[in-house]
Structures are given as structure tokens and as C-alpha cells.
Design an enzyme around this catalytic site. Structure first.
Site, PDB file in Angstrom:
ATOM      1  N   ALA A 162       5.513  -0.890 -12.635  1.00  0.00           N
ATOM      2  CA  ALA A 162       4.753  -1.613 -13.655  1.00  0.00           C
ATOM      3  C   ALA A 162       3.826  -2.566 -12.913  1.00  0.00           C
ATOM      4  CB  ALA A 162       5.710  -2.386 -14.544  1.00  0.00           C
ATOM      5  N   GLY A 190       8.896   1.024 -12.549  1.00  0.00           N
ATOM      6  CA  GLY A 190       8.383   1.768 -13.708  1.00  0.00           C
ATOM      7  C   GLY A 190       7.895   3.164 -13.342  1.00  0.00           C
ATOM      8  N   GLU A 225      10.974   5.203 -13.258  1.00  0.00           N
ATOM      9  CA  GLU A 225      11.411   5.310 -14.662  1.00  0.00           C
ATOM     10  C   GLU A 225      10.547   6.321 -15.414  1.00  0.00           C
ATOM     11  OE1 GLU A 225      11.227   0.956 -15.047  1.00  0.00           O
ATOM     12  OE2 GLU A 225      13.236   1.075 -15.930  1.00  0.00           O
ATOM     13  N   GLU A 270      13.316  -3.716  -8.860  1.00  0.00           N
ATOM     14  CA  GLU A 270      13.111  -4.845  -9.779  1.00  0.00           C
ATOM     15  C   GLU A 270      13.918  -6.092  -9.423  1.00  0.00           C
ATOM     16  OE1 GLU A 270      13.287  -1.702 -10.695  1.00  0.00           O
ATOM     17  OE2 GLU A 270      11.839  -1.293 -12.291  1.00  0.00           O
TER      18      GLU A 270
HETATM   19  N1  COA Z   1       1.829  -3.851  -9.447  1.00  0.00           N
HETATM   20  C1  COA Z   1       0.605  -4.313  -9.169  1.00  0.00           C
HETATM   21  N2  COA Z   1      -0.073  -4.004  -8.063  1.00  0.00           N
HETATM   22  C2  COA Z   1       0.506  -3.188  -7.191  1.00  0.00           C
HETATM   23  C3  COA Z   1       1.795  -2.661  -7.393  1.00  0.00           C
HETATM   24  C4  COA Z   1       2.463  -3.027  -8.590  1.00  0.00           C
HETATM   25  N3  COA Z   1       3.676  -2.547  -8.897  1.00  0.00           N
HETATM   26  N4  COA Z   1       2.136  -1.886  -6.344  1.00  0.00           N
HETATM   27  C5  COA Z   1       1.086  -1.923  -5.512  1.00  0.00           C
HETATM   28  N5  COA Z   1       0.111  -2.698  -6.021  1.00  0.00           N
HETATM   29  C6  COA Z   1      -1.198  -3.011  -5.420  1.00  0.00           C
HETATM   30  C7  COA Z   1      -1.078  -4.040  -4.310  1.00  0.00           C
HETATM   31  O1  COA Z   1      -1.029  -5.352  -4.848  1.00  0.00           O
HETATM   32  C8  COA Z   1      -2.351  -3.748  -3.540  1.00  0.00           C
HETATM   33  O2  COA Z   1      -3.440  -4.320  -4.236  1.00  0.00           O
HETATM   34  P1  COA Z   1      -4.562  -5.168  -3.436  1.00  0.00           P
HETATM   35  O3  COA Z   1      -5.141  -4.190  -2.461  1.00  0.00           O
HETATM   36  O4  COA Z   1      -5.513  -5.583  -4.500  1.00  0.00           O
HETATM   37  O5  COA Z   1      -3.832  -6.278  -2.762  1.00  0.00           O
HETATM   38  C9  COA Z   1      -2.491  -2.246  -3.640  1.00  0.00           C
HETATM   39  O6  COA Z   1      -1.723  -1.865  -4.769  1.00  0.00           O
HETATM   40  C10 COA Z   1      -1.967  -1.500  -2.427  1.00  0.00           C
HETATM   41  O7  COA Z   1      -0.615  -1.886  -2.216  1.00  0.00           O
HETATM   42  P2  COA Z   1      -0.065  -2.460  -0.828  1.00  0.00           P
HETATM   43  O8  COA Z   1       1.128  -3.304  -1.121  1.00  0.00           O
HETATM   44  O9  COA Z   1      -1.170  -3.104  -0.070  1.00  0.00           O
HETATM   45  O10 COA Z   1       0.349  -1.111  -0.114  1.00  0.00           O
HETATM   46  P3  COA Z   1       1.453  -0.945   1.023  1.00  0.00           P
HETATM   47  O11 COA Z   1       1.274   0.433   1.565  1.00  0.00           O
HETATM   48  O12 COA Z   1       1.422  -2.072   1.980  1.00  0.00           O
HETATM   49  O13 COA Z   1       2.873  -1.032   0.258  1.00  0.00           O
HETATM   50  C11 COA Z   1       4.409  -0.560  -1.530  1.00  0.00           C
HETATM   51  C12 COA Z   1       3.235  -0.039  -0.683  1.00  0.00           C
HETATM   52  C13 COA Z   1       4.643   0.470  -2.627  1.00  0.00           C
HETATM   53  C14 COA Z   1       5.661  -0.648  -0.677  1.00  0.00           C
HETATM   54  C15 COA Z   1       4.061  -1.938  -2.138  1.00  0.00           C
HETATM   55  O14 COA Z   1       2.787  -1.843  -2.761  1.00  0.00           O
HETATM   56  C16 COA Z   1       5.039  -2.453  -3.148  1.00  0.00           C
HETATM   57  O15 COA Z   1       6.124  -2.896  -2.779  1.00  0.00           O
HETATM   58  N6  COA Z   1       4.674  -2.420  -4.462  1.00  0.00           N
HETATM   59  C17 COA Z   1       5.453  -2.978  -5.505  1.00  0.00           C
HETATM   60  C18 COA Z   1       6.642  -2.081  -5.812  1.00  0.00           C
HETATM   61  C19 COA Z   1       7.494  -2.685  -6.914  1.00  0.00           C
HETATM   62  O16 COA Z   1       8.133  -3.707  -6.732  1.00  0.00           O
HETATM   63  N7  COA Z   1       7.502  -2.031  -8.069  1.00  0.00           N
HETATM   64  C20 COA Z   1       8.314  -2.417  -9.160  1.00  0.00           C
HETATM   65  C21 COA Z   1       7.545  -3.221 -10.117  1.00  0.00           C
HETATM   66  S1  COA Z   1       8.549  -3.640 -11.506  1.00  0.00           S
END
Ligand code: COA
Length: 260
Positions: A66, A112, A115, A135
Site C-alpha cells: 500500500a 498490500g 495481499e 507491516e
Molecule cells: N509506498 C510508497 N512508496 C513506495 C513503496 C510503498 N509501499 N514502496 C516503494 N516506494 C517508493 C519509494 O519511496 C521510492 O520512491 P522515491 O524514489 O520517490 O523515493 C521508490 O518507490 C523506489 O523504492 P526504493 O525504496 O528506493 O527501492 P529499493 O530498491 O531501495 O527498495 C523495497 C525496494 C521494496 C525493499 C523498498 O521500496 C520498501 O521497503 N518498500 C516498502 C515495502 C513495505 O513496507 N510495504 C508494505 C506497506 S504496508
């Protein structure tokens, strides 16, 4: 109909929906959930569509969760509404959709995103996919059905491990735990899903809809799945598809199902 956050492509009986926010790793914001809801409504009424594939844009992510930026400041009531509205508009709708939906998990499927894949009827993953429910690392819990569907798919012990630790598993582990049906090299993922969709499209849409209903009934509280199966089995006998399927078999020809 044109969308901002998703792409749709129809090929024969197959509709492919691609979540298209690669710069945000296809994170599910409210608008994307609304657009997916609308795309499903259109697919519901489109008699040509017999099977769907849901995937994410780019090579890196199916859906990375999400959109955290949208709910970081939410109150208790807003949090509850976010979860409730998402479940009704998209996750429950997908699970109960009367046409099969295959999730082509092409990379990160987190929170999400996992999910969403779990709400689909079938999951196939690319070998680079990573899955988890992170989460609790954000101080919240899965809110789009994750605490319910994950234990159903992989058992309570493994689900608890993934939910409490927020750890990610790779595609190979996901396949061995039954979280995805199969893992394939990324470049073969869509072809693999399309081949499965082709097989599905050859069968009776009516019978498949009844099968979805009966399978899901077994997971519903207070519903006797066996009785639901008896009822759906009986109703199948009243369809043109049943007449066509049985007649074609006896005539030694391939059936042509109208989905009626
Ligand atoms: N919500 C909003 N933005 C998200 C996102 C999310 N769930 N997941 C990734 N993004 C965005 C990042 O903020 C980043 O945006 P920016 O370039 O404007 O800063 C972009 O997507 C790229 O992500 P980034 O974190 O730079 O890539 P990465 O390769 O370093 O890491 C992940 C990849 C998936 C490990 C990391 O993005 C992450 O942990 N995301 C969140 C996962 C999460 O907690 N999901 C559950 C949400 S309830």
C-alpha cells in the site's frame, strides 16, 4: 476507458491488467485501487473476457505494498476505513470474481502487494520475486486480508513467522510453501501465465464461475462448503454450457462454450 495508474490489454478471452507506477514500485494508492475496481467492473460485464492476469509494470516489482505516503498520518478511524474500503473495493472483489484471476508476481510483492496476489485465484512468480508482509515494521498489521489469507495458503505457523518477523522470502521458498503455484524465469512469466489462461479459456465460463463459488464457500464462516457445492453442481445442469459440453463429448468434438 482510460486509466492513469493501470494498463489494460485484451487478447482473445484474456484481459491483462498491469499496475503501472514503476517509479513507486507499483505501490497501491487510493486511485490505483479505484481504477482496479473499475477495471474489474468492466471485465465483469464483458462477455469476451474469460480469464485475467494481474501483474506489475517493470522488472522489479509486482506491488511493493500500500502507498505508505498516503496513510502515514491517518487516525484510528481513517485506518479502519482504509482497510475496510480496500477489502470491499478490491481484495474481496477479486477473490470472489467469477472469472479466474492469475497473479503474475514479477518482483517484490510486499504488504498490500502480497495481499493483492493472495486475493487472486492463482499465483505464478518470477524467479526474482520477493514476498513478505512487512507491516509490523511500520507499526501496523496487514489490513487487506493478509492475516486471513496467508494462514489459509501456507498454514498458521509459517504465516505467523512471516507476519511477526516482517521478513521476505524468495520465490523458491514461496513455491515450496505453497504461496505461489510455480516459479519461472522472469522472461517466461507472462508466457507461462498466458498458457495457463489459454487452458482456462477453453473451458466452460459458467462451470468455472460455479467452481469459484464452491471453493470459496469452504472458506466462509458459517457456510457449509459441501452444501454450496451440491447447489452449484445442480445449477450447472441448467446451463447451455453443460448441454454443449456433454453433447460435444458424446459427438466426439471439441465444445464451444458460450458462457451461458
Ligand atoms: N509506498 C510508497 N512508496 C513506495 C513503496 C510503498 N509501499 N514502496 C516503494 N516506494 C517508493 C519509494 O519511496 C521510492 O520512491 P522515491 O524514489 O520517490 O523515493 C521508490 O518507490 C523506489 O523504492 P526504493 O525504496 O528506493 O527501492 P529499493 O530498491 O531501495 O527498495 C523495497 C525496494 C521494496 C525493499 C523498498 O521500496 C520498501 O521497503 N518498500 C516498502 C515495502 C513495505 O513496507 N510495504 C508494505 C506497506 S504496508
Amino acid at each position: 476507458m482510460s486509466f492513469t495508474n493501470i494498463l489494460t490489454e485484451k487478447k482473445g478471452g484474456l484481459l491483462t491488467i498491469t499496475i503501472n507506477r514503476p517509479e513507486k514500485l507499483n505501490a497501491l494508492n487510493r486511485e490505483t485501487i479505484q481504477e482496479l475496481n473499475e477495471a474489474l467492473n468492466l471485465a465483469h460485464h464483458d462477455e469476451e473476457v474469460r480469464c485475467l492476469i494481474l501483474t506489475g509494470s517493470g522488472q522489479k516489482a509486482f506491488v511493493a505494498g500500500a502507498d505508505i505516503s498516503e496513510f502515514a498520518h491517518f487516525s484510528v478511524e481513517e485506518g479502519r476505513k482504509l482497510s475496510h474500503d480496500g477489502q470491499v473495493k478490491l481484495f474481496d472483489k477479486l477473490e470472489n470474481f467469477h472469472k479466474p484471476v492469475i497473479a503474475a508476481v514479477n518482483g517484490f510483492a510486499l504488504g498490500g502487494g502480497l495481499e493483492l496476489a493472495m486475493a487472486c485465484h492463482i499465483r505464478i512468480a518470477s524467479d526474482n520475486a520477493k514476498m513478505g508482509l512487512p507491516e509490523v515494521s511500520l507499526g501496523v498489521i496487514p489490513g487487506y486480508g493478509g492475516t486471513q489469507r496467508l494462514p489459509m495458503l501456507i498454514g498458521r505457523g509459517r504465516a505467523n513467522q512471516l507476519i511477526f518477523s516482517a521478513e521476505m522470502i524468495n520465490a523458491e521458498t514461496a513455491a515450496s510453501w505453497g504461496l505461489v503455484n510455480k516459479t519461472v524465469p522472469q522472461e517466461q512469466l507472462l508466457a507461462e501465465c498466458e498458457a495457463l489462461a489459454d487452458k482456462i479459456c477453453k473451458n466452460s465460463p459458467k462451470a468455472i464461475a460455479f467452481a469459484i463459488e464452491a471453493v470459496n464457500a469452504g472458506f466462509e464462516d458459517g457456510v457449509n462448503g459441501y452444501e454450496a457445492e451440491i447447489d452449484a453442481f445442480g445449477r450447472a445442469f441448467g446451463t447451455a454450457d453443460f448441454k454443449e459440453g456433454t453433447t460435444a463429448f458424446l459427438d466426439k468434438r471439441k465444445p464451444v462454450f458460450a458462457g451461458k
